[in-house]
Design a protein around this motif. Structure first.
Motif, mmCIF file in Angstrom:
data_model
loop_
_atom_site.group_PDB
_atom_site.id
_atom_site.type_symbol
_atom_site.label_atom_id
_atom_site.label_comp_id
_atom_site.label_asym_id
_atom_site.label_seq_id
_atom_site.Cartn_x
_atom_site.Cartn_y
_atom_site.Cartn_z
ATOM 1 N N TYR A 31 5.940 8.325 9.615
ATOM 2 C CA TYR A 31 4.013 8.371 9.635
ATOM 3 C C TYR A 31 3.878 9.594 10.544
ATOM 4 N N SER A 32 2.483 9.644 10.363
ATOM 5 C CA SER A 32 2.017 11.064 11.836
ATOM 6 C C SER A 32 1.111 10.637 12.321
ATOM 7 N N PHE A 33 1.356 11.262 13.749
ATOM 8 C CA PHE A 33 -0.052 11.359 14.879
ATOM 9 C C PHE A 33 -0.364 12.626 14.594
ATOM 10 N N LEU A 87 0.800 -1.261 0.227
ATOM 11 C CA LEU A 87 0.431 0.016 0.234
ATOM 12 C C LEU A 87 0.851 1.281 -0.221
ATOM 13 N N ASP A 88 0.322 2.152 -0.459
ATOM 14 C CA ASP A 88 0.831 3.888 -0.489
ATOM 15 C C ASP A 88 1.016 4.286 0.109
ATOM 16 N N LEU A 89 -0.122 4.523 1.107
ATOM 17 C CA LEU A 89 -1.181 4.883 1.717
ATOM 18 C C LEU A 89 -1.863 4.189 2.580
ATOM 19 N N VAL A 90 -1.706 4.206 4.300
ATOM 20 C CA VAL A 90 -2.876 3.933 5.167
ATOM 21 C C VAL A 90 -3.279 5.121 6.016
ATOM 22 N N ALA A 91 -4.223 5.225 6.225
ATOM 23 C CA ALA A 91 -4.615 6.501 7.738
ATOM 24 C C ALA A 91 -5.523 5.914 7.800
ATOM 25 N N SER A 92 -5.580 6.243 9.386
ATOM 26 C CA SER A 92 -6.467 5.502 10.209
ATOM 27 C C SER A 92 -7.330 6.126 11.049
ATOM 28 N N GLU A 133 3.429 4.603 3.961
ATOM 29 C CA GLU A 133 3.511 5.450 4.618
ATOM 30 C C GLU A 133 1.947 5.559 5.704
ATOM 31 N N VAL A 134 2.311 6.034 7.211
ATOM 32 C CA VAL A 134 1.196 5.875 8.040
ATOM 33 C C VAL A 134 0.298 7.400 8.258
ATOM 34 N N MET A 135 -0.926 7.054 8.228
ATOM 35 C CA MET A 135 -1.231 8.926 9.093
ATOM 36 C C MET A 135 -1.973 8.059 10.373
ATOM 37 N N VAL A 136 -1.981 8.455 11.365
ATOM 38 C CA VAL A 136 -3.110 8.379 12.326
ATOM 39 C C VAL A 136 -3.922 9.709 12.886
ATOM 40 N N PHE A 137 -4.765 9.874 13.076
ATOM 41 C CA PHE A 137 -6.270 10.518 12.849
ATOM 42 C C PHE A 137 -6.719 10.471 14.198
#
Length: 262
Positions: free
Chosen positions: A210-212, A155-160, A179-183
């Protein structure tokens, strides 16, 4: 008309007036289990485009997940609202939702196979550039897409969005391709500070990009306009937060644009 129905209505108005977004019921299988998905794309776009998987909340494959797929389609992607429970099962009570979610979480090999079956269906669609696939998820689905990234799905991007953070299999260095993004809602009682610290330490050890993002005052299910109604009905700490919803969706949109150079 409740707020969710109004949000879906407002979301759909531009589809008919300004674009050619269409939705298709799709069926795919994992073994003997029938999975009922929903595919959305803009038929007026004459070229292949990235595909985005949308994983539902613990309530199951419902109108909310489909509405997010339609929003992504209006942005120029092809989106598949997946079915992780099988047979299109939906829960109308937290006890059933918890049971359905637990059955999947307790068998991650099956979960991974179901996710891969959905991925292959999306990759094979006529509108999709098969090497450009990302995934987003909400609550149960947020935790699920994080698990798929940890397990090395391509996967290119995963966003939770307001998803669970603890790992069944922690990320290993070199395994996570996305790349991982968590909101996260800062006032979400289901996500403890120790979960956040452990997640960040895990991502750092695995050298994941990643970003949180923590939204002050936001509670669990902050992106779902029906959250307040669910919270009152079942005495759960759920609450829609329009600002956090808007900001998190904007951040996702910007990240997708950057990855796919739109």
């Amino acid at each position: 008309m409740n707020r969710f129905a109004m949000a879906v209505l407002l979301c759909c108005i531009p589809f008919t007036a300004m674009s050619a977004v269409v939705g298709e019921e799709v069926v795919y299988r994992h073994g003997d289990t029938r999975m009922n998905g929903y595919l959305a794309y803009d038929d007026a776009i004459g070229k292949k485009r990235p595909g985005i998987l949308v994983v539902h909340e613990w309530w199951g494959h419902n109108a909310y997940a489909r509405s997010r797929a339609e929003q992504l389609a209006a942005m120029g992607y092809t989106a598949l609202a997946v079915d992780m429970y099988g047979e299109g099962k939906q829960a109308d009570h937290p006890k059933d939702a918890g049971r359905f979610a637990g059955e999947v979480k307790n068998n991650m090999e099956t979960a991974g196979a179901r996710f891969q079956a959905a991925t292959e269906l999306l990759q094979n669609h006529k509108t999709v550039a098969r090497n450009d696939i990302s995934a987003i998820g909400y609550c149960f689905g947020g935790g699920m897409v994080l698990e798929m990234a940890r397990r090395g799905h391509d996967l290119d991007l995963v966003a939770s969005f307001h998803g669970s953070l603890p790992a069944s299999t922690p990320a290993a260095k070199g395994t996570v391709k996305a790349e991982v993004m968590v909101f996260n809602g800062a006032d979400d009682p289901f996500v403890k500070q120790e979960h956040i610290e452990a997640f960040m330490a895990e991502m750092d050890r695995a050298e994941v990009k990643y970003s949180f993002t923590n939204y002050p005052g936001a509670k669990h299910s902050f992106t779902n306009p029906e959250a307040d109604d669910f919270g009152k009905k079942f005495d759960l700490p759920l609450q829609y937060d329009a600002m956090a919803d808007k900001q998190s969706w904007g951040a996702l949109s910007k990240a997708l644009d950057a990855i796919y150079a739109k």
